[in-house]
Design an enzyme around this catalytic site. Structure first.
Site, PDB file in Angstrom:
ATOM      1  N   THR A 223       0.517  -1.140   0.059  1.00 49.22           N
ATOM      2  CA  THR A 223       0.017  -0.145   0.245  1.00 49.22           C
ATOM      3  C   THR A 223       0.932   0.927   0.366  1.00 49.22           C
ATOM      4  O   THR A 223       1.873   1.059  -0.467  1.00 49.22           O
ATOM      5  CB  THR A 223      -1.282  -0.255   1.263  1.00 49.22           C
ATOM      6  OG1 THR A 223      -2.132   1.171   1.267  1.00 49.22           O
ATOM      7  CG2 THR A 223      -0.167   0.161   2.258  1.00 49.22           C
ATOM      8  N   ASN A 224       0.096   2.307   0.416  1.00 48.94           N
ATOM      9  CA  ASN A 224       0.984   3.789  -0.274  1.00 48.94           C
ATOM     10  C   ASN A 224       0.445   4.319   1.570  1.00 48.94           C
ATOM     11  O   ASN A 224      -0.066   4.522   2.422  1.00 48.94           O
ATOM     12  CB  ASN A 224       1.035   4.434  -0.881  1.00 48.94           C
ATOM     13  CG  ASN A 224      -0.238   4.720  -1.306  1.00 48.94           C
ATOM     14  OD1 ASN A 224      -1.182   5.287  -0.511  1.00 48.94           O
ATOM     15  ND2 ASN A 224      -0.780   3.603  -2.575  1.00 48.94           N
ATOM     16  N   HIS A 225       0.975   5.331   1.518  1.00 47.25           N
ATOM     17  CA  HIS A 225       1.244   6.679   2.941  1.00 47.25           C
ATOM     18  C   HIS A 225      -0.948   7.240   2.192  1.00 47.25           C
ATOM     19  O   HIS A 225      -0.804   8.518   3.546  1.00 47.25           O
ATOM     20  CB  HIS A 225       1.895   7.315   3.627  1.00 47.25           C
ATOM     21  CG  HIS A 225       3.049   6.651   3.368  1.00 47.25           C
ATOM     22  ND1 HIS A 225       2.875   5.716   4.205  1.00 47.25           N
ATOM     23  CD2 HIS A 225       4.625   6.318   3.262  1.00 47.25           C
ATOM     24  CE1 HIS A 225       4.554   5.334   5.166  1.00 47.25           C
ATOM     25  NE2 HIS A 225       5.341   5.899   4.332  1.00 47.25           N
TER      26      HIS A 225
END
Ligand code: CTP
Length: 412
Positions: A223-225
């Site tokens: 995933t990412n932030h």
């Protein structure tokens, strides 16, 4: 920024300029000069307090029209319906600077001066440019008043960040006359003219927000932030302008904005399906940070640690926005986001072209206060015509407003 030396882009246009009692009132003089030079007729309406900051003589001389202030002037007979005729006359009503006091009066339908009465009677689009101290601007009362005005379909130009007359540094500086002039040109020449009920009344706006999560196994993800806050702010702003809003959201901790229809998804594949199901939207804004790759073969049960190194093979996810761009309808508008660490402008322009977008919003992740996470953002807006505008660091809700204002201003 718009070059004011270009041809007469406001030829034959009629502008009402409301000036209120703010230290920024002196900037109205330059704004009048720019508008007159571009061919506009300008009628100035000053609140009585504005005359403490700049004289009616100055603004009257520059506009070549008598400045109006009181609704019942002592020296005039039989002209008390002027507010109605002016409201019908104008192509655009701009209030710059707009104090907290005048914004509050406009939000609640007061008509105690020529300016506020004419605002009530006006049928034309409205643009307000707040100018006040930082804390006054951020006070919930002012923000709620601005929200009310937006819901009426008013365009609000977010104030800049910088040194204020009080000596404080913060939000509240009126934009420079040239910036306001640029917005005026955009608004009076906009093909998508605001209708009653909001700038986006009758329009379907699709917004994507947040990250996606791509499963490696039942307990781990790629995933990412992304927090989703930029996309949620856009969805809220679009709903505030009267649009029917569908928000396709990856996993976030945010509450659904008022009046927004939210569809929760987890993976890029799911986001793709949800967006495709609503591709009829008039305006699509892809603010989601979609994972570009997903594990090729997610494990059905939890992977156990074995060797010192682990290789996970990934495959490309569908490019949702590029697919929309490839099938874009002529009246549809597509807006993408680009988050770059290097060569921001060049990369963003390349994406805008490759995905057939109308606008792209460039986030520079290296900059303090910009990018992922809640709070503020600093972005550059790039139109497919090449028109590029750096917005100052500001709350994401203001970025959302600025973005929608620009999209509605230059729709061609
Ligand atoms: N986007 C999308 N589908 C994807 C990936 C991205 O719709 N599978 C959208 C994003 O929502 C955003 C824009 O495309 O609006 C970003 O473009 P992209 O080229 O994917 O940017 P990056 O992910 O930053 O790509 P790169 O790694 O090439 O920089």
């Amino acid at each position: 920024m718009v070059d004011s030396t270009e041809e007469k882009r406001l030829e034959g246009r009629k502008l009402l300029l409301g000036v209120t009692g703010s230290i920024a009132a002196y900037k109205a003089a330059e704004l009048i000069r720019l508008c007159k030079k571009a061919g506009a007729e300008v009628q100035v309406l000053m609140t009585p307090d504005a005359a403490r900051f700049i004289t009616p003589l100055t603004l009257g001389t520059l506009s070549e029209r008598e400045v109006l202030s009181e609704i019942f002037p002592d020296n005039e007979q039989g002209s008390w319906t002027k507010h109605v005729s002016l409201g019908l006359w104008a192509d655009l009503f701009v209030v710059a600077p707009a104090t907290a006091q005048t914004l509050a009066k406009m939000a609640y339908g007061f008509s105690d001066s020529m300016l506020t009465a004419t605002a009530l009677a006006a049928r034309c689009p409205m643009l307000v440019c707040p100018a006040m101290d930082h804390d006054m601007y951020l006070h919930p009362a002012t923000q709620a008043n601005l929200e009310r005005l937006r819901a009426f379909g008013y365009a609000v130009m977010a104030p800049g960040y910088g040194e204020l007359a009080s000596g404080l540094v913060g939000h509240g500086r009126m934009p420079e006359p040239e910036e306001i002039f640029g917005r005026i040109v955009e608004m009076v020449t906009a093909p998508l003219r605001p209708s009653s009920g909001g700038l986006l009344a009758g329009k379907h706006v699709l917004v994507s927000a947040g990250p996606t999560r791509e499963p490696i196994d039942p307990v781990r993800v790629v995933t990412n932030h992304s927090s989703g806050s930029m996309g949620y702010a856009i969805a809220e702003a679009a709903a505030g302008h009267g649009a029917r809003v569908t928000l396709v959201s990856g996993p976030t901790a945010l509450d659904t904005p008022h009046g927004v229809d939210r569809i929760d998804v987890t993976t890029a594949e799911e986001m793709h399906a949800a967006v495709q199901a609503h591709r009829d939207a008039n305006l699509v804004i892809m603010a989601a940070a979609v994972a570009d790759y997903t594990p090729l073969d997610p494990a059905p049960s939890k992977l156990k640690k074995q060797d010192d190194e682990l290789t996970i093979r990934l495959r490309r996810t569908p490019d949702i926005l590029a697919e929309l761009g490839a099938h874009k309808r002529p009246e549809q508008m597509l807006v993408g986001f680009a988050m770059e660490t290097d060569d921001g402008l060049a990369n963003a322009r390349r994406k805008l072209e490759a995905k057939n977008l109308d606008w792209i919003v460039l986030n520079n992740v290296n900059e303090e206060g910009a990018g992922f996470g809640p709070g503020t953002n600093r972005v550059t807006l790039i139109h497919r015509s090449g028109h590029t505008e750096d917005l100052p660091l500001m709350p994401k809700r203001d970025v959302a407003e600025a973005l929608l204002n620009r999209i509605l201003g230059i729709a061609g």
